[in-house]
Design a protein around this motif. Structure first.
Motif, PDB file in Angstrom:
ATOM      1  N   LEU A  62       0.857  -1.187   0.000  1.00 38.70           N
ATOM      2  CA  LEU A  62       0.000   0.000   0.000  1.00 38.70           C
ATOM      3  C   LEU A  62       0.887   1.229   0.000  1.00 38.70           C
ATOM      4  CD1 LEU A  62      -2.624  -0.746   2.830  1.00 38.70           C
ATOM      5  CD2 LEU A  62      -2.972  -0.973   0.359  1.00 38.70           C
ATOM      6  N   GLY A  63       1.009   1.879  -1.129  1.00 36.79           N
ATOM      7  CA  GLY A  63       1.784   3.114  -1.188  1.00 36.79           C
ATOM      8  C   GLY A  63       1.211   4.137  -0.223  1.00 36.79           C
ATOM      9  N   GLY A  64       2.062   4.738   0.599  1.00 43.12           N
ATOM     10  CA  GLY A  64       1.602   5.745   1.549  1.00 43.12           C
ATOM     11  C   GLY A  64       1.177   5.186   2.897  1.00 43.12           C
ATOM     12  N   TYR A  65       0.958   3.881   2.995  1.00 45.39           N
ATOM     13  CA  TYR A  65       0.500   3.258   4.238  1.00 45.39           C
ATOM     14  C   TYR A  65       1.436   2.163   4.722  1.00 45.39           C
ATOM     15  CZ  TYR A  65      -4.229   5.199   3.797  1.00 45.39           C
ATOM     16  OH  TYR A  65      -5.307   6.023   3.731  1.00 45.39           O
ATOM     17  N   GLY A  66       1.903   1.343   3.774  1.00 45.15           N
ATOM     18  CA  GLY A  66       2.484   0.053   4.136  1.00 45.15           C
ATOM     19  C   GLY A  66       3.926   0.112   4.587  1.00 45.15           C
ATOM     20  N   ASP A  67       4.194   0.840   5.689  1.00 41.46           N
ATOM     21  CA  ASP A  67       5.569   0.848   6.209  1.00 41.46           C
ATOM     22  C   ASP A  67       5.752  -0.287   7.223  1.00 41.46           C
ATOM     23  OD1 ASP A  67       4.178   1.754   8.409  1.00 41.46           O
ATOM     24  OD2 ASP A  67       5.171   3.705   8.519  1.00 41.46           O
ATOM     25  N   ASP A 125      -8.764  -4.255   9.801  1.00 41.33           N
ATOM     26  CA  ASP A 125      -8.864  -5.440  10.646  1.00 41.33           C
ATOM     27  C   ASP A 125      -7.504  -6.109  10.806  1.00 41.33           C
ATOM     28  OD1 ASP A 125      -9.372  -7.764  11.973  1.00 41.33           O
ATOM     29  OD2 ASP A 125     -10.852  -8.533  10.545  1.00 41.33           O
ATOM     30  N   PRO A 126      -6.782  -5.768  11.875  1.00 42.10           N
ATOM     31  CA  PRO A 126      -5.439  -6.338  12.065  1.00 42.10           C
ATOM     32  C   PRO A 126      -5.445  -7.835  12.355  1.00 42.10           C
ATOM     33  CG  PRO A 126      -6.034  -4.902  13.914  1.00 42.10           C
ATOM     34  CD  PRO A 126      -7.139  -4.770  12.898  1.00 42.10           C
ATOM     35  N   THR A 127      -6.625  -8.433  12.567  1.00 42.53           N
ATOM     36  CA  THR A 127      -6.672  -9.884  12.809  1.00 42.53           C
ATOM     37  C   THR A 127      -6.926 -10.674  11.525  1.00 42.53           C
ATOM     38  OG1 THR A 127      -9.071 -10.089  13.221  1.00 42.53           O
ATOM     39  CG2 THR A 127      -7.695  -9.415  15.090  1.00 42.53           C
ATOM     40  N   LEU A 128      -7.242  -9.972  10.434  1.00 45.05           N
ATOM     41  CA  LEU A 128      -7.699 -10.689   9.227  1.00 45.05           C
ATOM     42  C   LEU A 128      -6.620 -11.598   8.640  1.00 45.05           C
ATOM     43  CD1 LEU A 128     -10.012 -11.130   7.174  1.00 45.05           C
ATOM     44  CD2 LEU A 128      -8.938  -9.364   5.764  1.00 45.05           C
ATOM     45  N   CYS A 129      -5.413 -11.086   8.457  1.00 45.22           N
ATOM     46  CA  CYS A 129      -4.362 -11.905   7.828  1.00 45.22           C
ATOM     47  C   CYS A 129      -4.127 -13.187   8.622  1.00 45.22           C
ATOM     48  CB  CYS A 129      -3.056 -11.120   7.712  1.00 45.22           C
ATOM     49  SG  CYS A 129      -3.075  -9.910   6.376  1.00 45.22           S
ATOM     50  N   VAL A 187      -2.657 -16.029  -1.548  1.00 49.15           N
ATOM     51  CA  VAL A 187      -3.655 -14.969  -1.726  1.00 49.15           C
ATOM     52  C   VAL A 187      -3.125 -13.665  -1.133  1.00 49.15           C
ATOM     53  CG1 VAL A 187      -5.601 -16.572  -1.680  1.00 49.15           C
ATOM     54  CG2 VAL A 187      -4.880 -15.464   0.450  1.00 49.15           C
ATOM     55  N   ALA A 188      -3.508 -12.553  -1.743  1.00 49.46           N
ATOM     56  CA  ALA A 188      -3.092 -11.242  -1.245  1.00 49.46           C
ATOM     57  C   ALA A 188      -4.303 -10.458  -0.774  1.00 49.46           C
ATOM     58  CB  ALA A 188      -2.369 -10.465  -2.338  1.00 49.46           C
ATOM     59  N   VAL A 189      -4.106  -9.719   0.298  1.00 48.89           N
ATOM     60  CA  VAL A 189      -5.177  -8.920   0.889  1.00 48.89           C
ATOM     61  C   VAL A 189      -4.658  -7.497   1.101  1.00 48.89           C
ATOM     62  CG1 VAL A 189      -6.764  -8.719   2.822  1.00 48.89           C
ATOM     63  CG2 VAL A 189      -5.939 -10.966   2.166  1.00 48.89           C
ATOM     64  N   ALA A 190      -5.448  -6.521   0.687  1.00 46.74           N
ATOM     65  CA  ALA A 190      -5.073  -5.130   0.945  1.00 46.74           C
ATOM     66  C   ALA A 190      -6.184  -4.422   1.706  1.00 46.74           C
ATOM     67  CB  ALA A 190      -4.755  -4.399  -0.357  1.00 46.74           C
ATOM     68  N   THR A 191      -7.277  -4.101   1.014  1.00 46.28           N
ATOM     69  CA  THR A 191      -8.310  -3.235   1.588  1.00 46.28           C
ATOM     70  C   THR A 191      -8.923  -3.818   2.863  1.00 46.28           C
ATOM     71  OG1 THR A 191      -8.839  -2.484  -0.642  1.00 46.28           O
ATOM     72  CG2 THR A 191     -10.433  -1.969   1.078  1.00 46.28           C
ATOM     73  N   ALA A 192      -9.310  -5.094   2.817  1.00 44.91           N
ATOM     74  CA  ALA A 192     -10.009  -5.676   3.971  1.00 44.91           C
ATOM     75  C   ALA A 192      -9.123  -5.696   5.206  1.00 44.91           C
ATOM     76  CB  ALA A 192     -10.502  -7.081   3.644  1.00 44.91           C
ATOM     77  N   ALA A 193      -7.814  -5.806   5.005  1.00 45.53           N
ATOM     78  CA  ALA A 193      -6.903  -5.841   6.151  1.00 45.53           C
ATOM     79  C   ALA A 193      -6.686  -4.451   6.755  1.00 45.53           C
ATOM     80  CB  ALA A 193      -5.556  -6.434   5.736  1.00 45.53           C
ATOM     81  N   LEU A 229       1.906 -18.152  -8.324  1.00 34.75           N
ATOM     82  CA  LEU A 229       0.939 -17.094  -8.571  1.00 34.75           C
ATOM     83  C   LEU A 229       0.339 -16.604  -7.256  1.00 34.75           C
ATOM     84  CD1 LEU A 229      -0.617 -15.647 -10.862  1.00 34.75           C
ATOM     85  CD2 LEU A 229      -2.228 -17.589 -10.833  1.00 34.75           C
ATOM     86  N   ILE A 230       0.461 -15.303  -7.010  1.00 35.42           N
ATOM     87  CA  ILE A 230      -0.199 -14.651  -5.872  1.00 35.42           C
ATOM     88  C   ILE A 230      -1.391 -13.887  -6.441  1.00 35.42           C
ATOM     89  CG2 ILE A 230       0.015 -13.003  -3.975  1.00 35.42           C
ATOM     90  CD1 ILE A 230       3.094 -13.440  -4.136  1.00 35.42           C
ATOM     91  N   ILE A 231      -2.579 -14.144  -5.904  1.00 34.43           N
ATOM     92  CA  ILE A 231      -3.785 -13.503  -6.435  1.00 34.43           C
ATOM     93  C   ILE A 231      -4.456 -12.682  -5.344  1.00 34.43           C
ATOM     94  CG2 ILE A 231      -6.160 -13.932  -7.230  1.00 34.43           C
ATOM     95  CD1 ILE A 231      -4.235 -14.418  -9.473  1.00 34.43           C
ATOM     96  N   GLY A 232      -4.798 -11.446  -5.689  1.00 34.48           N
ATOM     97  CA  GLY A 232      -5.560 -10.586  -4.798  1.00 34.48           C
ATOM     98  C   GLY A 232      -6.655  -9.875  -5.566  1.00 34.48           C
ATOM     99  N   GLY A 233      -7.519  -9.208  -4.803  1.00 30.51           N
ATOM    100  CA  GLY A 233      -8.626  -8.460  -5.394  1.00 30.51           C
ATOM    101  C   GLY A 233      -9.920  -8.821  -4.691  1.00 30.51           C
ATOM    102  N   GLY A 234     -10.275  -8.033  -3.690  1.00 32.82           N
ATOM    103  CA  GLY A 234     -11.570  -8.215  -3.032  1.00 32.82           C
ATOM    104  C   GLY A 234     -11.642  -9.343  -2.029  1.00 32.82           C
ATOM    105  N   ILE A 235     -10.507  -9.922  -1.655  1.00 34.40           N
ATOM    106  CA  ILE A 235     -10.556 -11.065  -0.732  1.00 34.40           C
ATOM    107  C   ILE A 235     -10.731 -10.566   0.702  1.00 34.40           C
ATOM    108  CG2 ILE A 235      -9.275 -13.039   0.194  1.00 34.40           C
ATOM    109  CD1 ILE A 235      -7.870 -13.222  -2.559  1.00 34.40           C
TER     110      ILE A 235
END
Ligand SMILES: Cc1cc2nc3c(=O)[nH]c(=O)nc-3n(C[C@H](O)[C@H](O)[C@H](O)COP(=O)(O)O)c2cc1C
Length: 251
Positions: free
Chosen positions: A17-22, A238-242, A229-235, A206-212
């Motif tokens: 996440l550009g701007g967030y993912g440090d 929710d820090p417990t999601l991953c 699988v890759a997760v961005a928005t939903a995580a 293959l790593i797949i993300g999008g709406g998971i």
């Protein structure tokens, strides 16, 4: 091939996440993930990028070496593996940044060919590199990176709207790319299954993300042929999601 990248197989990847993912973000929101991706960081000599300042560096290892060390170390406190994603206004800077990330302890390196920002696309860079007319440059650039680095390279693409993306994946794999991270959006059908199957045919890992956001969805994406699988928005909220998705996939 079956034990290729066993550390992240059937794994959850916290997407970049550009701007967030440090580092602190990856440690908290990537807790329990197989891999957390830092960035995407930008390298820009000319102040062209409208991005949070903390994610933009001037070229040259002295600009980002200490930062990467600190943030990779922090990301490792939450996720089992840490990776660093980069996009450079001048692609000649990619290798230096990726080498610095590797020296900082990154387990995986990621190149962002996902951006649709005009400053990249108008110059044939990032997502524009997936277009057929830029395939020679794509092959040449990836070949140079693969020769320079010794950590696994992930190439991040958006596969939902680029008509040439399957062909581009074939080009990448042809020069030695092993891991493709595709954001499939919600294209094709409910889980993008058709597209995932086709990408799987072309790609060793293959790593797949999008709406998971659910374990059912994550399982379906793995069933369709994704290796992780890759997760961005939903995580993001929710820090417990991953950790929960990871436990469900490895049950
Ligand atoms: C706020 C935000 C920033 C993002 N920044 C980047 C980025 O810098 N580089 C990149 O490759 N993808 C970026 N993405 C895309 C995500 O990594 C991911 O591929 C995409 O959001 C699909 O996953 P999701 O549906 O779980 O959000 C970003 C997404 C969001 C929501």
């Amino acid at each position: 091939v079956s034990d290729l990248f066993a550390d992240i197989r059937n794994g959850v990847v916290l997407a970049e996440l550009g701007g967030y993912g440090d580092g602190p973000y990856c440690a908290q929101y990537g807790a329990g993930a197989a891999l957390a991706l830092l960035g995407t960081y930008l390298v820009d000599a000319g102040d062209q990028v409208p991005y949070p300042r903390t994610f933009v560096f001037k070229p040259g290892r002295a600009q980002y070496r200490d930062y990467l060390r600190e943030h990779v170390e922090k990301a490792h406190r939450g996720a089992q593996r840490a990776g660093v994603s980069v996009i450079c206004v001048d692609p000649a800077d990619d290798i230096d940044f990726l080498l610095a990330a590797q020296e900082a302890g990154a387990d995986y390196l990621s190149l962002c060919l996902h951006s649709v920002m005009a400053m990249f696309v108008s110059r044939g860079l990032s997502s524009a590199m997936l277009r057929r007319e830029h395939w020679p440059h794509l092959r040449e650039h990836l070949t140079a990176i693969l020769h320079a680095v010794d950590r696994p390279l992930i190439v991040k693409i958006s596969a939902s709207d680029a008509p040439d993306s399957l062909g581009a994946v074939e080009q990448m794999v042809g020069v030695g790319v092993k891991i493709v991270h595709a954001n499939v959006g919600h294209a094709v059908d409910q889980y993008g299954v058709t597209l995932i199957r086709r990408l799987h045919e072309h790609c060793p890992f293959l790593i797949i993300g999008g709406g998971i956001r659910t374990s059912e969805h994550a399982h379906a994406v793995i069933e369709a042929g994704a290796d992780a699988v890759a997760v961005a928005t939903a995580a993001m909220t929710d820090p417990t999601l991953c950790g929960r998705l990871q436990a469900a996939l490895r049950e």
